[in-house]
Design a protein around this motif. Structure first.
Motif, short mmCIF file in Angstrom:
data_model
loop_
_atom_site.label_atom_id
_atom_site.label_comp_id
_atom_site.label_asym_id
_atom_site.label_seq_id
_atom_site.Cartn_x
_atom_site.Cartn_y
_atom_site.Cartn_z
N ASP A 166 15.40 -74.79 19.49
CA ASP A 166 16.72 -75.19 18.99
C ASP A 166 16.84 -74.88 17.50
N PRO A 167 17.58 -73.84 17.17
CA PRO A 167 17.76 -73.51 15.76
C PRO A 167 18.57 -74.61 15.07
N ARG A 168 18.24 -74.85 13.81
CA ARG A 168 18.94 -75.89 13.06
C ARG A 168 20.34 -75.41 12.69
N PRO A 169 21.35 -76.27 12.86
CA PRO A 169 22.70 -75.87 12.48
C PRO A 169 22.81 -75.71 10.96
N MET A 170 23.55 -74.70 10.54
CA MET A 170 23.74 -74.43 9.12
C MET A 170 25.19 -74.75 8.75
N VAL A 171 25.36 -75.19 7.50
CA VAL A 171 26.70 -75.45 6.98
C VAL A 171 26.84 -74.74 5.64
N ARG A 172 28.08 -74.52 5.23
CA ARG A 172 28.35 -73.82 3.98
C ARG A 172 28.76 -74.82 2.91
N CYS A 173 28.17 -74.68 1.74
CA CYS A 173 28.53 -75.53 0.60
C CYS A 173 29.97 -75.21 0.20
N ALA A 174 30.78 -76.25 0.04
CA ALA A 174 32.18 -76.06 -0.31
C ALA A 174 32.34 -75.58 -1.75
N HIS A 175 31.32 -75.75 -2.57
CA HIS A 175 31.40 -75.36 -3.98
C HIS A 175 30.91 -73.93 -4.21
N CYS A 176 29.69 -73.62 -3.75
CA CYS A 176 29.09 -72.31 -4.06
C CYS A 176 29.00 -71.37 -2.85
N GLN A 177 29.41 -71.83 -1.70
CA GLN A 177 29.43 -71.04 -0.46
C GLN A 177 28.04 -70.67 0.06
N THR A 178 27.02 -71.36 -0.40
CA THR A 178 25.66 -71.12 0.07
C THR A 178 25.45 -71.83 1.39
N HIS A 179 24.77 -71.17 2.33
CA HIS A 179 24.45 -71.80 3.61
C HIS A 179 23.15 -72.59 3.47
N VAL A 180 23.19 -73.83 3.95
CA VAL A 180 22.02 -74.71 3.92
C VAL A 180 21.92 -75.40 5.28
N PRO A 181 20.70 -75.82 5.67
CA PRO A 181 20.58 -76.57 6.92
C PRO A 181 21.38 -77.87 6.84
N GLN A 182 22.01 -78.22 7.92
CA GLN A 182 22.86 -79.40 7.94
C GLN A 182 22.07 -80.66 7.63
N SER A 183 20.79 -80.68 8.00
CA SER A 183 19.97 -81.86 7.74
C SER A 183 19.70 -82.07 6.25
N GLN A 184 19.84 -81.01 5.44
CA GLN A 184 19.60 -81.12 4.01
C GLN A 184 20.89 -81.18 3.20
N ALA A 185 22.02 -80.98 3.83
CA ALA A 185 23.30 -80.94 3.12
C ALA A 185 23.87 -82.34 2.97
N LEU A 186 24.77 -82.47 2.00
CA LEU A 186 25.47 -83.72 1.76
C LEU A 186 26.91 -83.57 2.24
#
Length: 79
Positions: free
Chosen positions: A39-59
């Protein structure tokens, strides 16, 4: 006599190389055949810098995601 020794030496080198490759190759194949994570970890995009980070590490702030506390605060300060 010297030519016979040279040919024998070359034959021994070739045989040693062949045996070494035969011994090493199964170990290399076993390392390459590791199964992918199920199960690959879902990624989300930072609304400020547009960097993709794992959802578990994002705020999360509402429906927006941020890569760091600093970007979350900067976004809140902007009108």
């Amino acid at each position: 006599m010297g030519l016979v020794r040279l040919l024998l030496f070359v034959a021994l080198l070739v045989a040693a190389f062949w045996l070494w490759r035969r011994y090493i190759r199964p170990a290399l194949r076993a390392q390459k055949q590791t199964p992918p994570s199920p199960d690959p970890r879902p990624m989300v995009r930072c609304a400020h810098c547009q960097t993709h980070v794992p959802q578990s590490q994002a705020l999360q702030d509402g429906d927006r995601w941020f890569c760091s506390q600093a970007h979350l605060e900067q976004d809140r300060r902007q009108p």
